[in-house]
Design a protein around this motif. Structure first.
Motif, PDB file in Angstrom:
ATOM      1  N   PRO A 257      61.835 -24.909  40.948  1.00  0.00           N
ATOM      2  CA  PRO A 257      62.979 -24.768  40.940  1.00  0.00           C
ATOM      3  C   PRO A 257      62.474 -23.827  42.286  1.00  0.00           C
ATOM      4  O   PRO A 257      63.859 -23.274  42.701  1.00  0.00           O
TER       5      PRO A 257
ATOM      6  N   ALA B 200      64.716 -23.437  46.007  1.00  0.00           N
ATOM      7  CA  ALA B 200      65.458 -22.686  46.210  1.00  0.00           C
ATOM      8  C   ALA B 200      65.592 -21.568  47.573  1.00  0.00           C
ATOM      9  O   ALA B 200      66.406 -21.511  48.063  1.00  0.00           O
TER      10      ALA B 200
ATOM     11  N   ALA C 299      74.573 -26.829  44.522  1.00  0.00           N
ATOM     12  CA  ALA C 299      73.598 -27.416  43.930  1.00  0.00           C
ATOM     13  C   ALA C 299      72.838 -26.798  42.533  1.00  0.00           C
ATOM     14  O   ALA C 299      73.190 -25.757  42.836  1.00  0.00           O
TER      15      ALA C 299
ATOM     16  N   TYR D 112      69.051 -27.002  40.255  1.00  0.00           N
ATOM     17  CA  TYR D 112      67.325 -27.711  40.905  1.00  0.00           C
ATOM     18  C   TYR D 112      67.232 -26.818  39.288  1.00  0.00           C
ATOM     19  O   TYR D 112      67.476 -26.319  38.412  1.00  0.00           O
TER      20      TYR D 112
ATOM     21  N   VAL E 100      66.888 -31.758  43.149  1.00  0.00           N
ATOM     22  CA  VAL E 100      67.701 -31.091  43.089  1.00  0.00           C
ATOM     23  C   VAL E 100      69.241 -32.043  43.200  1.00  0.00           C
ATOM     24  O   VAL E 100      68.933 -33.376  44.471  1.00  0.00           O
TER      25      VAL E 100
ATOM     26  N   SER F  13      74.223 -31.185  46.767  1.00  0.00           N
ATOM     27  CA  SER F  13      74.343 -31.069  48.202  1.00  0.00           C
ATOM     28  C   SER F  13      75.256 -31.682  48.825  1.00  0.00           C
ATOM     29  O   SER F  13      76.192 -32.881  48.423  1.00  0.00           O
TER      30      SER F  13
END
Length: 458
Positions: free
Chosen positions: A243, A247, A272, A274, A284, A287
């Protein structure tokens, strides 16, 4: 066309950078629907756009292309390359297209190739400028029509639409001019009906291949985009996506880590989420993509700013190194006096850039280190309106870079030139002068596409 998911194979961050062939095979085994790879960037400065030349070796591009073209042909999936020839000029597209044609002929691959050209002519842009359709991006100021005409090359940075149009027209290989890094990976999933939020976010994460993994040297990545989000994993089974590594890539080359503008709108990843699905795969979700009211195309252009000659010497003398800043200031002063006296040049006739490598050449005053260095490389870069003047100034500097003492030295030191001759003519220097957007009524209006069918050997 609206599928449940689309799988994108990105073998590396740039065509010609190289990648392990077995990672591409693994991507095919995972069921890739498309292969996407970026072919260039402005990261390496304005020379490649200004001169219209690639930064990558032809052999390196050909080696990568051969693997990818054969993989795409076997799997019967598209191959998309963006920003061909480093800066996406028409010559860069034709250069990659020529290499592609050779490989298709040699390997008997009958693939339809689309070349999407992004180079722009100054006069139509000047008309758009007069109509108020061209605006600067920070830190640029208002654009003058004359600046457009001074550019040796101007490109428009396409979004996904010209690439998608080429795919819909039947292209199996798309070689695009200047394109956003993300458009290369987003075009096919968007064509297949994937939502723009997850698609643009996934495209941003995979743009540099394995850079979003725990080992960027191990190859590329594999993204699966669906209607709720996307998953991403490395193509090398010994490497992981986490993650944090995923990210963190939103921090790369973005002014805002949560929002990123594309020609068609803005990606928003502020909501978002993660999460790790296992020790090497990340999921993910959340978004979003906000369509723009006005579609814009970014313009990039470079012009010749002068001609450069470089000289380089090395200093080990501890007495000079103990007062290296004073020595550099003395060199600048003595050089200016001698150039004025011997060449009759005024300070505005040339420019001198003196960099002290091993001391402060990279960070300058930001460097917190103190104390004298052990050795320093002195790079003198002279720029003038013509090559002869730049070289003449560098030659005047030659004895100073070899024997200039500090004020308290009773002897002439001997420094070291690593090359003979000491002066290297670098030729024309370029500068970026366009970082502007132009309003367009159609996202494909500024771009031209040609199709070439390669006949496979019997």
């Amino acid at each position: 066309m609206n599928d449940s998911s689309v799988r994108v194979l990105v073998p590396a961050g740039m065509l010609g950078a190289g990648f392990p062939p077995e990672t591409v095979e693994r991507g095919l085994a995972l069921g890739a629907d498309v292969i996407a790879i970026d072919g260039g960037s402005t990261d390496s400065g304005p020379h490649y756009l200004g001169s219209g030349t690639p930064k990558t070796a032809r052999a390196a591009v050909a080696a990568d292309l051969r693997i990818l073209l054969n993989a795409a042909a076997r799997a019967r999936i598209p191959l998309i390359v963006g920003s061909c020839g480093t800066s996406g000029t028409d010559g860069g597209v034709d250069w990659v297209a020529g290499i592609t044609a050779e490989i298709l002929a040699e390997d008997g691959l009958g693939l339809t190739v689309a070349t999407v050209y992004s180079e722009q002519s100054p006069e139509p842009l000047a008309e758009r400028l007069a109509a108020g359709a061209v605006r600067p991006l920070p830190p640029m100021g208002e654009l003058e029509p004359g600046t457009l005409r001074e550019c040796t090359h101007i490109v428009g940075m396409m979004g996904h639409e010209p690439i998608e149009a080429a795919l819909r027209a039947g292209a199996q290989v798309v070689l695009a001019g200047r394109a956003t890094d993300t458009a290369v990976a987003a075009a096919y999933p968007l064509m297949r009906g994937m939502p723009p939020g997850p698609t643009w976010h996934a495209a941003k994460i995979v743009e540099c291949g394995g850079q979003c993994t725990t080992d960027p040297r191990a190859g590329g990545v594999f993204a699966t985009i669906d209607h709720d989000g996307f998953t991403i994993e490395p193509l090398d089974p010994t490497v992981a996506c986490t993650p944090t590594s995923v990210a963190a890539h939103m921090l790369y080359e973005t002014a805002d880590p949560f929002r990123m503008r594309e020609p068609a709108g803005t990606l928003d990843v502020s909501a978002a989420d993660y999460r790790a699905l296992d020790e090497r795969t990340v999921r993910v979700e959340g978004s979003r993509f906000e369509p723009a009211e006005q579609h814009t195309i970014k313009l990039e252009g470079a012009r010749i700013s002068g001609y450069q000659t470089m000289s380089f010497s090395a200093i080990r003398d501890p007495r000079i190194l103990g007062q290296i800043e004073d020595w550099a200031a003395l060199l600048r002063k003595v050089l200016a006096d001698r150039v004025s006296r011997t060449l009759g040049l005024a300070p505005d006739d040339y420019a001198v850039d003196l960099r002290l490598y091993g001391h402060n050449a990279v960070l300058g005053e930001l460097d917190p280190a103190s104390g004298p260095p052990r050795e320093v490389g002195v790079m003198l870069l002279v720029q003038a309106a013509d090559q002869a003047t730049a070289t003449a100034v560098a030659k005047v500097a030659n004895p100073l870079m070899l024997h200039l003492p500090t004020a308290d030295m009773a002897y002439l030191p001997s420094l070291a030139f690593p090359f003979s001759p000491a002066e290297t003519e670098r030729g024309p220097a370029y500068e970026f002068v366009l970082n502007h957007t132009v309003d367009v009524d159609s996202p494909t209006a500024l771009f031209r596409t040609e199709y070439r069918k390669a006949a496979a050997d019997a």
